[in-house]
Design a protein around this motif. Structure first.
Motif, PDB file in Angstrom:
ATOM      1  N   LEU A 153       0.799  -9.710  -0.794  1.00 51.03           N
ATOM      2  CA  LEU A 153       0.358  -9.780   0.672  1.00 51.03           C
ATOM      3  C   LEU A 153       1.129  -8.888   1.605  1.00 51.03           C
ATOM      4  CD1 LEU A 153      -1.460 -13.376   1.081  1.00 51.03           C
ATOM      5  CD2 LEU A 153      -2.794 -11.229   0.754  1.00 51.03           C
ATOM      6  N   LEU A 154       2.306  -8.898   1.156  1.00 51.40           N
ATOM      7  CA  LEU A 154       3.476  -8.490   2.170  1.00 51.40           C
ATOM      8  C   LEU A 154       3.839  -7.106   1.766  1.00 51.40           C
ATOM      9  CD1 LEU A 154       6.034 -11.114   2.232  1.00 51.40           C
ATOM     10  CD2 LEU A 154       4.552 -10.426   4.090  1.00 51.40           C
ATOM     11  N   MET A 155       3.302  -6.606   0.731  1.00 56.87           N
ATOM     12  CA  MET A 155       3.213  -5.200   0.267  1.00 56.87           C
ATOM     13  C   MET A 155       2.068  -4.440   0.894  1.00 56.87           C
ATOM     14  SD  MET A 155       6.021  -4.852  -1.227  1.00 56.87           S
ATOM     15  CE  MET A 155       6.640  -6.150  -0.534  1.00 56.87           C
ATOM     16  N   ASP A 156       2.482  -2.922   0.938  1.00 60.02           N
ATOM     17  CA  ASP A 156       1.213  -2.113   1.385  1.00 60.02           C
ATOM     18  C   ASP A 156       0.038  -1.996   0.662  1.00 60.02           C
ATOM     19  OD1 ASP A 156       0.275  -0.215   3.414  1.00 60.02           O
ATOM     20  OD2 ASP A 156       1.207   1.571   2.355  1.00 60.02           O
ATOM     21  N   PRO A 157      -1.288  -1.958   1.097  1.00 60.52           N
ATOM     22  CA  PRO A 157      -1.601  -2.300   2.736  1.00 60.52           C
ATOM     23  C   PRO A 157      -1.427  -4.009   2.820  1.00 60.52           C
ATOM     24  CG  PRO A 157      -3.507  -1.993   1.058  1.00 60.52           C
ATOM     25  CD  PRO A 157      -2.302  -1.781   0.253  1.00 60.52           C
ATOM     26  N   VAL A 158      -0.723  -4.118   3.865  1.00 63.69           N
ATOM     27  CA  VAL A 158      -0.334  -5.463   4.204  1.00 63.69           C
ATOM     28  C   VAL A 158      -1.697  -6.309   4.385  1.00 63.69           C
ATOM     29  CG1 VAL A 158       1.079  -6.940   5.783  1.00 63.69           C
ATOM     30  CG2 VAL A 158       1.746  -4.554   5.315  1.00 63.69           C
ATOM     31  N   GLY A 159      -1.485  -7.641   3.844  1.00 66.25           N
ATOM     32  CA  GLY A 159      -2.787  -8.503   4.064  1.00 66.25           C
ATOM     33  C   GLY A 159      -3.671  -8.297   3.162  1.00 66.25           C
ATOM     34  N   THR A 160      -3.586  -7.661   2.104  1.00 66.83           N
ATOM     35  CA  THR A 160      -4.716  -7.509   1.175  1.00 66.83           C
ATOM     36  C   THR A 160      -4.034  -7.779  -0.307  1.00 66.83           C
ATOM     37  OG1 THR A 160      -4.591  -5.014   0.605  1.00 66.83           O
ATOM     38  CG2 THR A 160      -5.759  -5.846   2.460  1.00 66.83           C
ATOM     39  N   PHE A 161      -4.949  -8.076  -1.342  1.00 68.41           N
ATOM     40  CA  PHE A 161      -4.341  -8.018  -2.714  1.00 68.41           C
ATOM     41  C   PHE A 161      -4.513  -6.848  -3.517  1.00 68.41           C
ATOM     42  CE2 PHE A 161      -5.287 -12.622  -1.699  1.00 68.41           C
ATOM     43  CZ  PHE A 161      -4.183 -13.066  -1.892  1.00 68.41           C
ATOM     44  N   HIS A 162      -4.621  -5.739  -2.674  1.00 73.43           N
ATOM     45  CA  HIS A 162      -4.620  -4.198  -3.561  1.00 73.43           C
ATOM     46  C   HIS A 162      -3.176  -3.729  -3.159  1.00 73.43           C
ATOM     47  CE1 HIS A 162      -5.996  -0.764  -4.823  1.00 73.43           C
ATOM     48  NE2 HIS A 162      -5.699  -0.047  -3.800  1.00 73.43           N
ATOM     49  N   LEU A 163      -2.598  -3.042  -4.259  1.00 73.06           N
ATOM     50  CA  LEU A 163      -1.478  -2.427  -4.018  1.00 73.06           C
ATOM     51  C   LEU A 163      -1.320  -0.991  -3.877  1.00 73.06           C
ATOM     52  CD1 LEU A 163       0.819  -4.338  -6.336  1.00 73.06           C
ATOM     53  CD2 LEU A 163       0.684  -4.518  -4.109  1.00 73.06           C
ATOM     54  N   HIS A 164      -0.633  -0.251  -2.894  1.00 68.73           N
ATOM     55  CA  HIS A 164      -0.273   0.914  -3.120  1.00 68.73           C
ATOM     56  C   HIS A 164       1.032   1.411  -3.501  1.00 68.73           C
ATOM     57  CE1 HIS A 164      -3.377   2.275   0.396  1.00 68.73           C
ATOM     58  NE2 HIS A 164      -3.982   1.712  -0.757  1.00 68.73           N
ATOM     59  N   THR A 165       0.913   2.366  -4.637  1.00 59.53           N
ATOM     60  CA  THR A 165       2.364   2.509  -5.394  1.00 59.53           C
ATOM     61  C   THR A 165       2.598   3.982  -5.164  1.00 59.53           C
ATOM     62  OG1 THR A 165       1.408   3.023  -7.430  1.00 59.53           O
ATOM     63  CG2 THR A 165       1.815   0.782  -6.917  1.00 59.53           C
ATOM     64  N   CYS A 166       3.995   4.439  -5.348  1.00 63.85           N
ATOM     65  CA  CYS A 166       4.319   5.855  -5.134  1.00 63.85           C
ATOM     66  C   CYS A 166       4.311   6.340  -6.607  1.00 63.85           C
ATOM     67  CB  CYS A 166       5.735   5.928  -4.777  1.00 63.85           C
ATOM     68  SG  CYS A 166       5.860   5.617  -2.892  1.00 63.85           S
ATOM     69  N   GLY A 167       4.296   5.390  -7.452  1.00 62.14           N
ATOM     70  CA  GLY A 167       4.240   5.928  -9.008  1.00 62.14           C
ATOM     71  C   GLY A 167       5.694   6.267  -9.582  1.00 62.14           C
ATOM     72  N   VAL A 168       6.004   6.403 -10.869  1.00 60.74           N
ATOM     73  CA  VAL A 168       7.208   6.621 -11.522  1.00 60.74           C
ATOM     74  C   VAL A 168       6.890   8.140 -12.214  1.00 60.74           C
ATOM     75  CG1 VAL A 168       9.134   5.847 -13.008  1.00 60.74           C
ATOM     76  CG2 VAL A 168       7.794   4.172 -11.732  1.00 60.74           C
ATOM     77  N   GLU A 169       7.697   9.237 -11.774  1.00 58.38           N
ATOM     78  CA  GLU A 169       7.327  10.548 -12.334  1.00 58.38           C
ATOM     79  C   GLU A 169       8.603  10.757 -13.230  1.00 58.38           C
ATOM     80  OE1 GLU A 169       6.678  13.045  -9.183  1.00 58.38           O
ATOM     81  OE2 GLU A 169       4.736  12.151  -8.517  1.00 58.38           O
ATOM     82  N   HIS A 170       9.921  10.325 -12.761  1.00 57.42           N
ATOM     83  CA  HIS A 170      11.283  10.664 -13.377  1.00 57.42           C
ATOM     84  C   HIS A 170      11.912   9.400 -13.693  1.00 57.42           C
ATOM     85  CE1 HIS A 170      10.086  14.918 -13.115  1.00 57.42           C
ATOM     86  NE2 HIS A 170       9.910  14.749 -11.669  1.00 57.42           N
TER      87      HIS A 170
END
Length: 246
Positions: free
Chosen positions: A98-115
């Motif tokens: 809930l504290l991660m972006d987007p805050v207050g939801t159970f959905h996560l936004h990630t930057c991914g791992v490319e290298h």
């Protein structure tokens, strides 16, 4: 038009008026694109991201259960303390999401791992023209580092609260179970901060192979390729020369 920032992780941000900032680290939850502009991370977690987070979630579970099994003698104490540990960790995991972006939801936004270097941006701060170093250390793999550290910290706080409740209302309280966890949580935080890119895992397997050959002296050579690579990168990275030619 602004010049492209040097290095792999330095970028520019724009304010509300569209004015670009100087080159520097991207804010948390942002990552540089090919134009070296900081853009918000809106990717969905990949299958491997979820497996990684699940593994980091299971580590304190295993350590809790091991300590409780060693410290609690009666079956009642074990079941009660096991239940408390499950509630503590599950609640901590939910709060962390809930504290991660987007805050207050159970959905996560990630930057991914490319290298592989995405985990260790500290070692990729460029030195334009070899004059001064531009510090662009950031979390390029958001939230795979922050979320785990937040989870461990909240779990530590939840553990203290729930174990005090057990002592007050159920008369179940084992000092060793609590004190052991107060040690291994900081150790997990330190280990995650240093080895979250699995670099130490590579060193471990390499060292294991050397030991199997009984050439223990060469154990001192295990980290040399890593340090050699990072020390020589500013002088051998083709991007440095291309930027200077432009």
């Amino acid at each position: 038009m602004s010049e492209i920032c040097p290095g792999r992780y330095c970028g520019r941000t724009e304010d509300v008026n569209g004015i670009s900032s100087s080159c520097g680290p991207c804010p948390i939850g942002y990552r540089v694109n090919e134009q070296r502009e900081c853009v918000r991370c809106v990717r969905d977690p990949s299958h491997y991201d979820l497996l990684y987070l699940g593994f980091m979630f299971m580590l304190p579970f295993i350590m809790h259960f091991y300590v409780i099994n060693r410290c609690c003698d009666s079956l009642k104490d074990q079941i009660t303390t096991y239940s408390s540990a499950v509630v503590e960790l599950v609640l901590s995991a939910l709060i962390s999401v809930l504290l991660m972006d987007p805050v207050g939801t159970f959905h996560l936004h990630t930057c991914g791992v490319e290298h592989f270097s995405d985990w260790y941006t500290l070692f990729y701060n460029p030195s334009p023209n070899y004059v001064s170093k531009l510090h662009c250390t950031q979390e390029a793999v958001y939230p795979l580092q922050t979320m785990v550290l937040v989870f461990y910290f909240i779990s530590l706080l939840q553990m203290i609260v729930f174990r005090l409740i057990l002592k007050t209302f159920f008369w179940v309280y084992k000092d060793r179970a609590l004190y052991s966890a107060m040690y291994f949580f900081p150790i997990l935080m330190f280990g995650h901060s240093v080895a979250c890119g699995i670099l130490c895992g590579h060193w471990f397997f390499l060292a294991y192979g050397i030991i199997s050959l009984r050439h223990t002296f060469f154990l001192f050579l295990v980290p040399i390729p890593f340090f050699f690579y990072n020390l020589t990168l500013p002088y051998t990275d083709p991007s440095e020369f291309q930027e200077n030619e432009e």
